[in-house]
Design an enzyme around this catalytic site. Structure first.
Site, PDB file in Angstrom:
ATOM      1  N   SER A   1       0.836  -1.197   0.000  1.00 23.33           N
ATOM      2  CA  SER A   1       0.000   0.000   0.000  1.00 23.33           C
ATOM      3  C   SER A   1       0.877   1.256   0.000  1.00 23.33           C
ATOM      4  O   SER A   1       1.680   1.439  -0.909  1.00 23.33           O
ATOM      5  CB  SER A   1      -0.966  -0.038   1.186  1.00 23.33           C
TER       6      SER A   1
ATOM      7  N   ASP B   1      -9.374  -5.342  -5.312  1.00 24.73           N
ATOM      8  CA  ASP B   1      -8.797  -4.167  -4.668  1.00 24.73           C
ATOM      9  C   ASP B   1      -9.156  -2.907  -5.461  1.00 24.73           C
ATOM     10  O   ASP B   1      -9.000  -2.872  -6.681  1.00 24.73           O
ATOM     11  CB  ASP B   1      -7.276  -4.325  -4.582  1.00 24.73           C
TER      12      ASP B   1
ATOM     13  N   HIS C   1      -7.731  -5.571  -0.837  1.00 24.98           N
ATOM     14  CA  HIS C   1      -6.513  -4.817  -0.524  1.00 24.98           C
ATOM     15  C   HIS C   1      -5.759  -5.449   0.649  1.00 24.98           C
ATOM     16  O   HIS C   1      -6.327  -5.712   1.692  1.00 24.98           O
ATOM     17  CB  HIS C   1      -6.881  -3.364  -0.215  1.00 24.98           C
TER      18      HIS C   1
END
Length: 352
Positions: free
Chosen positions: A191, A290, A322
């Protein structure tokens, strides 16, 4: 005083955003809300109170370093400077006769939460170090909104430079001197940590003095946090809410950035130095479900069009959201993802 200056800057920016873009005091993303007592709440993550107190709801459950009974990986914490620390991991197979490839890892958490030693990241790094048979260095950087961007990137670079002083085997930390091959280094993150890893790879490529940086072989981006002012792909429809959240999260950490959502740190297509990525190969991992999937796929196109001379590979986890691999480490998809990382770095897994 510096913290409150940053915080008030952030609150002023977000109140302006609310005034111009919202009605009924509802954020454009369902993941956030605002009230008189709590000007900003990221549900399940963070509350910023009216008096300036930041209350983090995740990343607070620290697991002490030491011997992991599941993997045999050993770890310890090292303070690099008053602002930066790392957690260092060596796999069970480590010995002084054969140095191991090295992974530098940057955690996620939206620039506002998490740390290397949390129950989210510590078990994950134990598994990665064990299964890839690599020395792993997990970096703690300062968090927003107390420390606005570019602080996270500067802390990440400080950690990189500290690692590099061990290139000749005579640095401050014996584990790096004895076990880490710093001429065979991979950067990795999930991320926002993947965003940081990408930007660090560019800085490595731009560094004119090779003695000041490690020898970077590859870059591993796990569900990378990229964006831009203009929506792409599914951001026009089913992931519109997710884009609103991602945009707001970026502006939380970087409220005074000159280019806003098109800041080159956030939108790789706006970075004139992207062709300077200081490695020869990149693995981009995305999740099928995601909201950032299309940004990861688009990153491959951006890099390939930039003139960079390396190879970009993409791996997609089917049916996955995610950073699923952080919260369900034992699932089949997480195991397959780690096997792809292992294959990418071309490391023979330890048989011990």
């Amino acid at each position: 005083m510096y913290f409150f200056k940053n915080l008030f800057c952030f609150l002023d920016h977000h109140q302006s955003y609310i005034d111009h873009n919202m009605t009924s005091n509802v954020f454009p993303s369902r993941y956030m809300s605002s009230s008189e007592e709590i000007p900003l709440q990221i549900h399940g993550w963070l509350r910023i109170h009216k008096n300036g107190r930041c209350e983090r709801l995740v990343g607070n459950d620290i697991i002490p370093p030491g011997m992991d009974p599941l993997t045999g990986v050993q770890s310890k914490d090292i303070i690099i400077s008053p602002n930066v620390s790392i957690r260092l991991y060596i796999p069970k197979s480590a010995n002084k006769n054969r140095k191991l490839p090295t992974l530098i890892y940057y955690h996620g958490g939206g620039f506002v939460t998490e740390c290397a030693g949390s129950s989210t990241y510590h078990p994950t790094l134990n598994l990665i170090s064990s299964e890839t048979n690599m020395v792993a260095i997990s970096v703690n950087y300062r968090l927003a909104p107390e420390h606005l961007i570019p602080i996270a990137y500067e802390d990440a670079w400080e950690a990189m430079k500290w690692v590099a002083i061990h290139l000749k085997g005579n640095g401050h930390e014996s584990w790096l001197n004895d076990y880490a091959d710093l001429h065979n280094v991979y950067l990795c993150g999930d991320s926002v940590g993947a965003n940081i890893a990408h930007n660090m790879a560019i800085r490595v490529g731009l560094e004119l003095d090779p003695c000041k940086v490690v020898k970077l072989e590859g870059l591993i981006l796990l569900h990378p946090f990229f964006g831009g002012k203009e929506p792409i792909g599914s951001e026009f429809n089913k992931h519109q809410q997710n884009k609103a959240f991602v945009d707001h999260l970026w502006m939380l950490a970087n409220p005074v950035g000159v280019d806003g959502l098109d800041d080159p740190l956030f939108n790789p297509s706006r970075n004139p130095n992207i062709s300077s990525l200081g490695c020869s190969k990149i693995l981009v991992c995305v999740g099928e479900k995601d909201g950032l999937r299309d940004r990861g796929l688009n990153y491959k196109k951006i890099v390939e069009k930039s003139g960079w001379k390396g190879v970009v590979k993409v791996f997609e986890s089917k049916g996955a959201g995610h950073v699923f691999f952080l919260h369900n480490r034992s699932c089949k998809n997480a195991s397959i993802l780690r096997k792809n990382i292992c294959s990418f770095v071309n490391v023979i897994r330890s048989k011990s």
